[in-house]
Design an enzyme around this catalytic site. Structure first.
Site, PDB file in Angstrom:
ATOM      1  N   GLY A 108      26.117  42.832  33.314  1.00 33.43           N
ATOM      2  CA  GLY A 108      25.511  44.265  33.368  1.00 33.43           C
ATOM      3  C   GLY A 108      25.785  44.439  31.797  1.00 33.43           C
TER       4      GLY A 108
ATOM      5  CD  GLN B   4      29.107  48.756  29.205  1.00 33.29           C
ATOM      6  OE1 GLN B   4      28.298  48.424  30.281  1.00 33.29           O
ATOM      7  NE2 GLN B   4      30.037  47.790  28.944  1.00 33.29           N
TER       8      GLN B   4
ATOM      9  CG  HIS C 230      29.991  51.761  32.067  1.00 36.02           C
ATOM     10  ND1 HIS C 230      30.930  52.010  31.203  1.00 36.02           N
ATOM     11  CD2 HIS C 230      29.985  50.608  32.309  1.00 36.02           C
ATOM     12  CE1 HIS C 230      31.617  50.873  31.155  1.00 36.02           C
ATOM     13  NE2 HIS C 230      31.166  49.957  32.090  1.00 36.02           N
TER      14      HIS C 230
ATOM     15  CB  CYS D  41      34.282  46.139  31.521  1.00 32.54           C
ATOM     16  SG  CYS D  41      33.313  47.558  30.701  1.00 32.54           S
ATOM     17  CG  LEU D  42      30.179  43.143  28.309  1.00 25.34           C
ATOM     18  CD1 LEU D  42      28.499  43.154  28.161  1.00 25.34           C
ATOM     19  CD2 LEU D  42      30.727  41.852  27.853  1.00 25.34           C
TER      20      LEU D  42
ATOM     21  CG  HIS E 243      31.415  47.659  36.360  1.00 27.95           C
ATOM     22  ND1 HIS E 243      32.847  47.177  36.374  1.00 27.95           N
ATOM     23  CD2 HIS E 243      30.857  47.647  35.200  1.00 27.95           C
ATOM     24  CE1 HIS E 243      33.212  46.917  34.973  1.00 27.95           C
ATOM     25  NE2 HIS E 243      32.079  47.327  34.242  1.00 27.95           N
ATOM     26  CD  GLU E 244      27.199  47.303  33.998  1.00 32.96           C
ATOM     27  OE1 GLU E 244      27.161  48.190  33.185  1.00 32.96           O
ATOM     28  OE2 GLU E 244      27.947  46.429  33.959  1.00 32.96           O
TER      29      GLU E 244
END
Length: 186
Positions: free
Chosen positions: A45, A50, A144, A98-99, A140-141
Site C-alpha cells: 500500500g 508518503q 496516513h 511501513c515504507l 494502515h493506509e
C-alpha cells in the site's frame, strides 16, 4: 514514474489530508506513479502523503500476501476521499511495517473490521466493510491520510525502544532499495 518515498520526520506525514475532485490535475498519472512506486519498494500500500502530497488518496495491492491471508486474493484497490465510518470486531495484534518507517516492524493492535466510504479512480462511490488483514491494510493506509503512522499506536515504552531508529530515519540514515525523501530533502 517511480517517486521518492517520504520518510518519518517529514511534516507532510503529520498533516490531515484534503479531499480532491475528479478534475484533480494529473490524477490518473499520479495513481499510476503511486502504484509503480509501491511495487518498486515492495509495499502492499502507498498513501499520497508518503510521496509528499497531503491529499486523500491511497493505493493497495495486497495480493502478494494472499497465501497467508486468503481475503487478499485479487485485493487491488484505489481509495480516493476515503473516510472511515466505523471500526468494530475483535482487536487483533499483527506485525506491521511501513515504507515511511524503513527497518521498523512492530506489533499493532487494530479492530478486525472497518467500514469505509470512498470513491474509486472513476469517482464511483463505495460504502464497504472489510475484514481481517484487508481491514488492517486499509486502516494502515487510511492513518496516513489522517496524519498518523503505525508507531502512534505503540506504547510509550515501545516508542522509547525504537527512538534511535526513528532518529536515523529522520536523518536519512537507512539502507533501502528505493528512493527516499527526508524533511531536509536528503
Amino acid at each position: 514514474m517511480i517517486l521518492p518515498v517520504v520518510v518519518y520526520g517529514h511534516p507532510v506525514l503529520r498533516k490531515v489530508a484534503e479531499d480532491i475532485t475528479k478534475d484533480y490535475e494529473g490524477l490518473s498519472q499520479l495513481i499510476d506513479d503511486m502504484k509503480q512506486t509501491m511495487y518498486k519498494a515492495e509495499g502492499v500500500g502507498l498513501a499520497a502523503p508518503q510521496i509528499g502530497l497531503a491529499i486523500r488518496l491511497f493505493v493497495i495491492d495486497a495480493t502478494p500476501m494472499e497465501e497467508d491471508y486468503p481475503e487478499l486474493k485479487d485485493f487491488k484497490k484505489v481509495f480516493i476521499n476515503a473516510h472511515v465510518i466505523e471500526t468494530h470486531g475483535e482487536l487483533v495484534v499483527e506485525s506491521e511495517g511501513c515504507l515511511s518507517l524503513p527497518g521498523i516492524r512492530e506489533d499493532v493492535v487494530r479492530p478486525s473490521k472497518v467500514r469505509i466510504q470512498y470513491v474509486d479512480e472513476n469517482f464511483t462511490p463505495h460504502d464497504e466493510v472489510f475484514e481481517g488483514f484487508a481491514a488492517r491494510v486499509i486502516m494502515h493506509e487510511y492513518d496516513h491520510t489522517e496524519g498518523k503512522m503505525f508507531v502512534d499506536h505503540l506504547s510509550p515504552l515501545k516508542k522509547k525502544f525504537i527512538k534511535g531508529k526513528l532518529n536515523n530515519i529522520t536523518k536519512g540514515n537507512v539502507d533501502v532499495s528505493y528512493r527516499i525523501k527526508t524533511a531536509t530533502g536528503k
